[in-house]
Design a protein around this motif. Structure first.
Motif, PDB file in Angstrom:
ATOM      1  N   VAL A   2     -11.764 -63.003  99.120  1.00 46.22           N
ATOM      2  CA  VAL A   2     -12.407 -62.249 100.188  1.00 46.22           C
ATOM      3  C   VAL A   2     -12.221 -62.981 101.496  1.00 46.22           C
ATOM      4  N   ASP A  27     -14.059 -53.901 100.132  1.00 46.82           N
ATOM      5  CA  ASP A  27     -15.347 -53.246  99.979  1.00 46.82           C
ATOM      6  C   ASP A  27     -16.075 -53.925  98.832  1.00 46.82           C
ATOM      7  N   PHE A  28     -17.394 -54.102  98.962  1.00 44.77           N
ATOM      8  CA  PHE A  28     -18.148 -54.782  97.931  1.00 44.77           C
ATOM      9  C   PHE A  28     -18.818 -53.832  96.945  1.00 44.77           C
ATOM     10  N   TYR A  32     -25.466 -55.431  98.970  1.00 39.01           N
ATOM     11  CA  TYR A  32     -25.119 -56.723  99.536  1.00 39.01           C
ATOM     12  C   TYR A  32     -25.674 -56.825 100.946  1.00 39.01           C
ATOM     13  N   ASN A  76     -16.532 -51.788 106.432  1.00 38.41           N
ATOM     14  CA  ASN A  76     -16.811 -53.145 105.928  1.00 38.41           C
ATOM     15  C   ASN A  76     -17.023 -54.123 107.080  1.00 38.41           C
ATOM     16  N   VAL A  99     -23.530 -61.342  98.045  1.00 38.11           N
ATOM     17  CA  VAL A  99     -23.501 -60.364  96.962  1.00 38.11           C
ATOM     18  C   VAL A  99     -24.041 -61.063  95.726  1.00 38.11           C
ATOM     19  N   TYR A 104     -20.061 -65.422 100.930  1.00 35.70           N
ATOM     20  CA  TYR A 104     -18.755 -65.476 101.555  1.00 35.70           C
ATOM     21  C   TYR A 104     -18.949 -65.755 103.039  1.00 35.70           C
TER      22      TYR A 104
END
Length: 115
Positions: A2, A27-28, A32, A76, A99, A104
């Motif tokens: 990521v 995209d997660f 999140y 995003n 997440v 990140y």
């Protein structure tokens, strides 16, 4: 892998404005939180603002009423609108995505408030 890519930092006079942007490379697909941290020289990194998937926001007291965090899930992307900037806002600003137990980080963007 990521990647979070920040932009929008720079030099601004006291009282001025800047808008930071952070784009995630993927995209997660879920729940999140996106946020902004900052670290000034000789100080610990601190949370500036965060926004959940549901749109709930949180701000450190020192920026309340001056900064606004927002997100565009379709892109995003998370933004930080910074108004009425003060010299004490000078720091490296880092984008963060959390997440579950995973964090990140972006590479950081310098914000300098000086006359």
């Amino acid at each position: 892998q990521v990647q979070l890519v920040e932009s929008g930092g720079g030099l601004v006079q006291p009282g001025g404005s800047l808008r930071l942007s952070c784009v995630a490379s993927r995209d997660f697909f879920g729940i999140y939180t996106m946020g902004w941290y900052r670290q000034a020289p000789g100080k610990q990194r601190e949370l500036v603002a965060s926004v959940t998937s549901g749109g709930s926001t949180n701000y450190v007291d020192s920026v309340k009423g001056r900064f606004t965090i927002s997100r565009d899930n379709a892109k995003n992307t998370v933004y930080l609108q910074m108004n009425s900037l003060k010299p004490e806002d000078t720091a490296v600003y880092y984008c963060n995505v959390r997440v579950a137990v995973y964090n990140y980080w972006g590479q950081g963007t310098q914000v300098t408030v000086s006359s």
